[in-house]
Design an enzyme around this catalytic site. Sequence first.
Site, PDB file in Angstrom:
ATOM      1  N   HIS A  77       0.844  -1.202   0.000  1.00  0.00           N
ATOM      2  CA  HIS A  77       0.000   0.000   0.000  1.00  0.00           C
ATOM      3  C   HIS A  77       0.872   1.242   0.000  1.00  0.00           C
ATOM      4  CE1 HIS A  77       0.715  -0.475   4.322  1.00  0.00           C
ATOM      5  NE2 HIS A  77       0.216   0.736   4.543  1.00  0.00           N
ATOM      6  N   HIS A 135       1.436   3.996   1.877  1.00  0.00           N
ATOM      7  CA  HIS A 135       1.979   4.799   2.982  1.00  0.00           C
ATOM      8  C   HIS A 135       3.505   4.919   2.905  1.00  0.00           C
ATOM      9  CE1 HIS A 135      -1.849   4.163   5.628  1.00  0.00           C
ATOM     10  NE2 HIS A 135      -1.967   5.175   4.785  1.00  0.00           N
ATOM     11  N   ASP A 142       5.881   4.872   5.040  1.00  0.00           N
ATOM     12  CA  ASP A 142       6.744   3.924   5.754  1.00  0.00           C
ATOM     13  C   ASP A 142       6.830   2.579   5.028  1.00  0.00           C
ATOM     14  OD1 ASP A 142       3.994   3.579   6.677  1.00  0.00           O
ATOM     15  OD2 ASP A 142       4.761   2.212   8.215  1.00  0.00           O
ATOM     16  N   HIS A 143       6.125   2.460   3.900  1.00  0.00           N
ATOM     17  CA  HIS A 143       6.171   1.236   3.088  1.00  0.00           C
ATOM     18  C   HIS A 143       6.765   1.484   1.702  1.00  0.00           C
ATOM     19  CE1 HIS A 143       3.454  -1.067   5.880  1.00  0.00           C
ATOM     20  NE2 HIS A 143       3.356   0.175   6.324  1.00  0.00           N
ATOM     21  N   HIS A 159      -7.454  -0.716   5.571  1.00  0.00           N
ATOM     22  CA  HIS A 159      -6.433   0.209   6.082  1.00  0.00           C
ATOM     23  C   HIS A 159      -6.247   1.334   5.058  1.00  0.00           C
ATOM     24  CE1 HIS A 159      -2.772   1.541   8.086  1.00  0.00           C
ATOM     25  NE2 HIS A 159      -2.091   1.367   6.978  1.00  0.00           N
ATOM     26  N   ASP A 189      -0.224  -3.764   6.323  1.00  0.00           N
ATOM     27  CA  ASP A 189      -0.868  -3.234   7.531  1.00  0.00           C
ATOM     28  C   ASP A 189      -2.335  -3.664   7.618  1.00  0.00           C
ATOM     29  OD1 ASP A 189       1.489  -1.977   8.139  1.00  0.00           O
ATOM     30  OD2 ASP A 189       0.779   0.058   7.754  1.00  0.00           O
ATOM     31  N   HIS A 232       4.507  -4.476  11.046  1.00  0.00           N
ATOM     32  CA  HIS A 232       4.828  -3.748  12.283  1.00  0.00           C
ATOM     33  C   HIS A 232       4.928  -4.680  13.481  1.00  0.00           C
ATOM     34  CE1 HIS A 232       4.424   0.402  10.781  1.00  0.00           C
ATOM     35  NE2 HIS A 232       3.500  -0.094   9.980  1.00  0.00           N
TER      36      HIS A 232
HETATM   37 FE    FE Z   1       2.710   0.932   8.169  1.00  0.00          FE
HETATM   38 ZN    ZN Z   2       0.054   1.745   6.534  1.00  0.00          ZN
END
Ligand code: FE
Ligand code: ZN
Length: 257
Positions: free
Chosen positions: A52, A54, A56-57, A108, A130, A168
């Site tokens: 996805h 985001h 942080d990915h 998410h 996530d 995570h």
């Molecule tokens: Fe994340």
């Molecule tokens: Zn995420």
Amino acid sequence: MNLIPLPAFQDNYLWLLHDGQRALVVDPGDAQPVRSFLAANGLQLAAILVTHHHADHTGGVDALRDETGARVYGPVRERIPEPFDALTEGDTVDVLGLRFNVFDVPGHTAGHIAYYTDDLPGDPLVFCGDTLFSGGCGRLFEGTPAQMVHSLAKLATLPGETRVCCTHEYTLGNLKFATAVEPGNTQLMHYRQQCEARRSRGEPTLPSTIALEREINPFLRARQPAVAQAAHGYDGADESDEVAVFAALRQWKNEFR
Ligand code: FE
Ligand code: ZN
């Protein structure tokens, strides 16, 4: 095949799979841990799988693509760093001699996907980003409770031995909440102790398995009477309505400390 969770940021894992020569990485939010691991182990990066959009990915995608020429795969419904092969439910990805099946798992984010393979010598595995965490699930930033219930149900029907590679290390916090929901779940108590021991040794709690998550994860257990009753006690949710029970759990978890 070797499966490695590379720690990044506060509590992310960048999952890396390699055969001693070639590697794939999932959701590289940061290029540096991946770069270091590839160099230390003499590996060539063949592919980057993104679940996805985001940051942080995806933050390390461009740098890793530029440095290695790795092919990038990601969800067709989301904006991720171009160019990439756009995927949706029913698509397959062939990399490192393995075939991955793609599932749509919105909730998410609106276009979130997961990658599953049973094309390995060991147990199958799923890279679920996530969506599903051990003992928990992702927050609903872009989707509805009904969508997330449907997405989690898809993951829950994978073979029990499937390794759950989520992104995570939220397990201890999730299990604290799960215990508040289901204080009488003895498997949950036992698993929580195991995870506390692992974390105190600095080890990851992941991967989990689908069979274990079915037994201990309240977000997969909205149909269990004890879970439905707890949700009812929280906000009066109709115990026979799986989506209402799930929505109550998600809201309760958001406020839980
Ligand atoms: Fe994340
Ligand atoms: Zn995420």
